[in-house]
Design a protein around this motif. Sequence first.
Motif, PDB file in Angstrom:
ATOM      1  N   GLU A 493       0.834  -1.212   0.000  1.00  0.00           N
ATOM      2  CA  GLU A 493       0.000   0.000   0.000  1.00  0.00           C
ATOM      3  C   GLU A 493       0.862   1.252   0.000  1.00  0.00           C
ATOM      4  N   ALA A 494       1.917   1.273   0.821  1.00  0.00           N
ATOM      5  CA  ALA A 494       2.816   2.425   0.857  1.00  0.00           C
ATOM      6  C   ALA A 494       3.481   2.620  -0.502  1.00  0.00           C
ATOM      7  N   GLY A 495       3.890   1.516  -1.150  1.00  0.00           N
ATOM      8  CA  GLY A 495       4.504   1.611  -2.480  1.00  0.00           C
ATOM      9  C   GLY A 495       3.549   2.195  -3.498  1.00  0.00           C
ATOM     10  N   ARG A 496       2.280   1.772  -3.457  1.00  0.00           N
ATOM     11  CA  ARG A 496       1.300   2.300  -4.414  1.00  0.00           C
ATOM     12  C   ARG A 496       1.089   3.796  -4.223  1.00  0.00           C
ATOM     13  N   ARG A 497       1.068   4.233  -2.939  1.00  0.00           N
ATOM     14  CA  ARG A 497       0.855   5.655  -2.676  1.00  0.00           C
ATOM     15  C   ARG A 497       2.060   6.494  -3.102  1.00  0.00           C
ATOM     16  N   LEU A 498       3.242   5.997  -2.861  1.00  0.00           N
ATOM     17  CA  LEU A 498       4.452   6.766  -3.160  1.00  0.00           C
ATOM     18  C   LEU A 498       4.771   6.797  -4.653  1.00  0.00           C
ATOM     19  N   PHE A 499       4.389   5.752  -5.364  1.00  0.00           N
ATOM     20  CA  PHE A 499       4.743   5.669  -6.783  1.00  0.00           C
ATOM     21  C   PHE A 499       3.489   5.613  -7.646  1.00  0.00           C
TER      22      PHE A 499
END
Length: 532
Positions: A493-499
Amino acid sequence: MKPIVVIGLLGTTLDSSKFGPSRWRKWRPTVGLCQHEDLPIDRFVLLHGGQHDRLADYVARDIVAVSPATKVEQCRLDFTDPWEFEEVYGKLLDFARGYPFDPEAEDYLIHITTGTHVAQICLFLLTEARFLPGRLLQTSPSHDGKANPKGQWTAIDLDLSRYDGIATRFAAEASESTSFLKSGIETRAPVFNRLIDEIEQVAIRSRAPLLLMGPTGAGKSRLARLIYQLKRHKHQVSGPFVEVNCATLRGDGAMSALFGHRKGAFTGAAADRPGLLRSADGGMLFLDEIGELGLDEQAMILRAIEDKRFLPVGADREVESAFQLIAGTNRDLMTAVAAGRFREDLFARLNLWTFALPGLAERREDIEPNIAYELDAFARGEGSRVTFNQEARQAYLAFALSPRAPWPGNFRDLGASLTRMATLAPRGRIDLACVEREIARLKHLWRGAAPAPASDGLDRLLAPAALAEIDPFDRIQLAEVVRVCHDSHSLSEAGRRLFAVSLARRTSGNDADRLRKYLARFGLDWRTVSAR
């Protein structure tokens, strides 16, 4: 079951007997041990001196007679003086280092009933230190009043965590120690509590220097004194606690104050002076604001830490002082090293255990429990109990916890504020009018003070030395990444938000892996940065 191997010393008194049938009616620890059906011994390593070869052979034959499955392995250890601790320990240590132990394949029991008391103590110490990887084995005659050549045996595991009662006591003692370092205050800031837990472990297990960093008023001096009291309670120091504010030492007087001087060393030196380092012998020396010392004093401090020796001013012979050092500073010593104002070798020596104490503005959740602590301290000092009424307490907490209160003096500001209100409280009760006057006074005192900088949280994840290596540009980026991770439920989830943009354009393959690699550049991982 793994094969059982017993290691023990030949008992030149207890194992000896007349050479005849009567010996089977006597309790002989080494032979009796091999007669227990509930302790099948596969191998017995019998340690003995050369002058007792005949007795060792005799005992070995009797072991085989009562336990044919037991293989006796005789090992000669000659002690010039079996009561000389250093010799006995050294030779037993050499044996332990040279023996081909295989704990995965065999269970070892260390028999400590026979041999001199010195040898028994050495076997205990070597087992406790895991040079002998086994359990202790204690034997004794039977206590039923009947002649029993087998006697009794008991195995003792030195892994204390396996004993529920002891483990519970250890846990309670550890909790008490940590509470002691917090002055009994039920602090609520998770970062501070983890910090104190680590300091408590280091304080008990190490004599290496400690470096306490943090702003003025963050509690470095009080914590240093508490560490000393904790170590004294555990009998790890016996000397005094000596505290000095290095910012007050100037010029030639600094050398004299720290290292002492001989009579006549300079004008005004009318008598010998021991100096603070000598006074701290056997105890603890707290050098607050160590960053204010000159380079010459720093060089001598380094020598005193490493060699426990230094040269007083005007002396031609060195003196000794074995003290533990705690250093405190509100300066960035890394910057001072780069600027040539602090010795790199001294910083390296101090930087083994570095702890950054957060200021009050960074641990506002601890303001409320500290209010109770300060009012208790006032009651002890002044002999009268003062309390808040509910409305006044709520008003003071609302101000204290808000951004309007920068607390530039940290806990000194808080302590002074509560002392003023307690002193002026009508009939021992702090009311709303008293709080309102105090808030106005604080605002006036803080007029012009810079607001407390908002923390980016990285100081909770990285050591000061690591943060100093990060460019401001990268720090801002990393702080945002950490914030997003903390607010996300998973690495993906953090990866999707950041990228998100890369994902939309399909230019990113695996956002979670990309984030994992980014955090690894700074020595961080998902579990650390997402902890709540």
